[in-house]
Scaffold this motif. Structure first.
Motif, mmCIF file in Angstrom:
data_model
loop_
_atom_site.group_PDB
_atom_site.id
_atom_site.type_symbol
_atom_site.label_atom_id
_atom_site.label_comp_id
_atom_site.label_asym_id
_atom_site.label_seq_id
_atom_site.Cartn_x
_atom_site.Cartn_y
_atom_site.Cartn_z
ATOM 1 N N ALA A 174 -2.879 -12.577 -17.022
ATOM 2 C CA ALA A 174 -2.707 -11.303 -16.329
ATOM 3 C C ALA A 174 -2.454 -11.530 -14.849
ATOM 4 O O ALA A 174 -3.171 -12.282 -14.195
ATOM 5 N N GLU A 175 -1.418 -10.892 -14.312
ATOM 6 C CA GLU A 175 -1.140 -10.938 -12.885
ATOM 7 C C GLU A 175 -1.769 -9.689 -12.288
ATOM 8 O O GLU A 175 -1.096 -8.703 -12.007
ATOM 9 N N ALA A 176 -3.077 -9.721 -12.101
ATOM 10 C CA ALA A 176 -3.785 -8.502 -11.718
ATOM 11 C C ALA A 176 -4.887 -8.819 -10.724
ATOM 12 O O ALA A 176 -5.302 -9.975 -10.552
ATOM 13 N N LEU A 177 -5.357 -7.771 -10.086
ATOM 14 C CA LEU A 177 -6.471 -7.851 -9.165
ATOM 15 C C LEU A 177 -7.674 -7.175 -9.804
ATOM 16 O O LEU A 177 -7.549 -6.451 -10.780
ATOM 17 N N THR A 178 -8.849 -7.417 -9.240
ATOM 18 C CA THR A 178 -10.031 -6.723 -9.730
ATOM 19 C C THR A 178 -9.962 -5.266 -9.287
ATOM 20 O O THR A 178 -9.201 -4.893 -8.390
ATOM 21 N N LYS A 179 -10.773 -4.416 -9.931
ATOM 22 C CA LYS A 179 -10.777 -2.990 -9.595
ATOM 23 C C LYS A 179 -11.171 -2.780 -8.127
ATOM 24 O O LYS A 179 -10.600 -1.927 -7.428
ATOM 25 N N ALA A 180 -12.133 -3.565 -7.650
ATOM 26 C CA ALA A 180 -12.569 -3.423 -6.263
ATOM 27 C C ALA A 180 -11.441 -3.772 -5.298
ATOM 28 O O ALA A 180 -11.257 -3.113 -4.267
ATOM 29 N N GLU A 181 -10.660 -4.796 -5.620
ATOM 30 C CA GLU A 181 -9.544 -5.184 -4.756
ATOM 31 C C GLU A 181 -8.442 -4.127 -4.772
ATOM 32 O O GLU A 181 -7.825 -3.834 -3.740
ATOM 33 N N ILE A 182 -8.191 -3.558 -5.960
ATOM 34 C CA ILE A 182 -7.170 -2.506 -6.063
ATOM 35 C C ILE A 182 -7.564 -1.282 -5.251
ATOM 36 O O ILE A 182 -6.731 -0.666 -4.578
ATOM 37 N N ASN A 183 -8.849 -0.920 -5.276
ATOM 38 C CA ASN A 183 -9.325 0.261 -4.554
ATOM 39 C C ASN A 183 -9.199 0.111 -3.039
ATOM 40 O O ASN A 183 -9.237 1.106 -2.308
ATOM 41 N N GLU A 184 -9.070 -1.119 -2.561
ATOM 42 C CA GLU A 184 -8.936 -1.355 -1.122
ATOM 43 C C GLU A 184 -7.491 -1.212 -0.649
ATOM 44 O O GLU A 184 -7.235 -1.194 0.554
ATOM 45 N N LEU A 185 -6.538 -1.137 -1.583
ATOM 46 C CA LEU A 185 -5.129 -1.070 -1.228
ATOM 47 C C LEU A 185 -4.659 0.365 -1.034
ATOM 48 O O LEU A 185 -5.118 1.277 -1.717
ATOM 49 N N SER A 186 -3.739 0.547 -0.123
ATOM 50 C CA SER A 186 -3.136 1.855 0.090
ATOM 51 C C SER A 186 -1.960 2.023 -0.865
ATOM 52 O O SER A 186 -1.519 1.068 -1.512
ATOM 53 N N TYR A 187 -1.421 3.239 -0.920
ATOM 54 C CA TYR A 187 -0.263 3.509 -1.775
ATOM 55 C C TYR A 187 0.923 2.627 -1.392
ATOM 56 O O TYR A 187 1.595 2.059 -2.257
ATOM 57 N N LEU A 188 1.180 2.480 -0.103
ATOM 58 C CA LEU A 188 2.323 1.694 0.352
ATOM 59 C C LEU A 188 2.146 0.207 0.052
ATOM 60 O O LEU A 188 3.118 -0.519 -0.151
ATOM 61 N N GLN A 189 0.900 -0.259 0.008
ATOM 62 C CA GLN A 189 0.648 -1.656 -0.327
ATOM 63 C C GLN A 189 0.881 -1.938 -1.807
ATOM 64 O O GLN A 189 1.207 -3.058 -2.184
ATOM 65 N N VAL A 190 0.730 -0.911 -2.644
ATOM 66 C CA VAL A 190 0.940 -1.074 -4.083
ATOM 67 C C VAL A 190 2.395 -0.818 -4.462
ATOM 68 O O VAL A 190 2.946 -1.477 -5.353
ATOM 69 N N LYS A 191 3.049 0.089 -3.765
ATOM 70 C CA LYS A 191 4.411 0.493 -4.086
ATOM 71 C C LYS A 191 5.366 -0.696 -4.129
ATOM 72 O O LYS A 191 5.438 -1.488 -3.197
#
Length: 280
Positions: free
Chosen positions: A29-46
């Motif tokens: 899986a090319e994924a982050l933990t839930k805690a790491e995802i929650n720290e990202l902004s919309y533009l960082q994920v887009k």
């Protein structure tokens, strides 16, 4: 010719070991933990593709659900698809095997934000999916070039496992409902539909449903909304007790699109990863 009834009867005849046998092992899986995802902004994920991945779980702890607990934020991410096909065998005989299929749909087929109650009774844990983004229209391509549309789903999943503690190696199996890929308002290229449109194809008005001579086109003209069963097996391999998170792998089997009853649907095997949070 294999009938819809035969397809439904054979849906569950492959599991975690069987999926490995047809060569569709899950990629890391090319994924982050839930805690790491929650720290990202919309533009960082887009534009990164992270939105199409389930969160990763770190840890090999154990969680014992309490009365009234439920699973929330459940995510199911396909990693590989295979479709059952008739292939040539020895001595000119054909046999049915799963062959790898390529997903044409971009990474928008991950199911997410699903939830439902957990029931602990008689030495087992049961889960019932009640809401969330629990279906996604997906198109697959066979090696020969044929496109196979399907509705990837775990809708109304009811899964059960032996034991009352979530821990690495814990397995759950269950069944779910696969709605029709198309709804009654959809019109095929000839303008026929389930609740609207023509009753028969233009230039074939003489071949009307229930009229003599209609047998050859009956399934094409008589559009139906079909709900077929699917089956899933899940195995937990990661548990984070501090964050109340579980993660693991799954194998599911379901039927693809039948063009509203026009033809016998193909059986699809899906393997991937899942994530969920135990809410007490």
């Amino acid at each position: 010719m294999v009938s819809l009834k035969d397809c439904m009867a054979n849906l569950g005849k492959i599991g975690l070991a069987g999926a490995l046998a047809v060569g569709i092992a899950v990629a890391p899986a090319e994924a982050l933990t839930k805690a790491e995802i929650n720290e990202l902004s919309y533009l960082q994920v887009k534009g990164t593709g992270l939105a199409g991945h389930c969160a990763e779980v770190v840890g090999e702890d154990s969680i014992k659900p309490l009365a009234g607990s439920k699973l929330i934020d459940m995510c199911v991410e396909p990693k590989a698809f295979a479709i059952e096909e008739e292939v040539g065998g020895k001595n000119g005989k054909t046999e049915r095997k799963f062959v790898k299929a390529k997903a044409l749909t971009r990474q928008t087929y991950t199911l997410d934000l699903m939830e439902g109650p957990l029931t602990v009774d008689g030495g087992s844990i049961s889960f019932k999916e009640t809401e969330g983004m629990d279906y996604a229209a997906t198109t697959l391509k066979l090696p020969g070039g044929q496109d196979i549309p399907m509705l990837f789903t775990v809708k109304d999943l009811v899964a059960k496992g032996n034991g009352v503690t979530f821990k690495p190696g814990y397995q759950m199996t269950g069944e779910f409902q696969t709605p029709s890929y198309r709804t009654g308002l959809f019109l095929d290229p000839k303008g026929r539909g389930g609740t609207t449109g023509y009753d028969t194809a233009v230039a074939f008005q003489a071949l009307q449903t229930s009229e003599e001579g209609d047998a050859i086109l009956y399934n094409e003209n008589n559009k139906v909304f079909q709900i077929t069963p699917g089956r899933i097996e899940m195995e937990i391999n990661k548990v984070n007790a501090e964050e109340s998170e579980i993660g693991g792998v799954f194998v599911s089997t379901q039927l693809a699109d039948s063009d509203m009853g026009a033809h016998v649907p193909k059986k699809v095997l899906v393997k991937g990863v899942f994530y969920a949070k135990v809410d007490t």
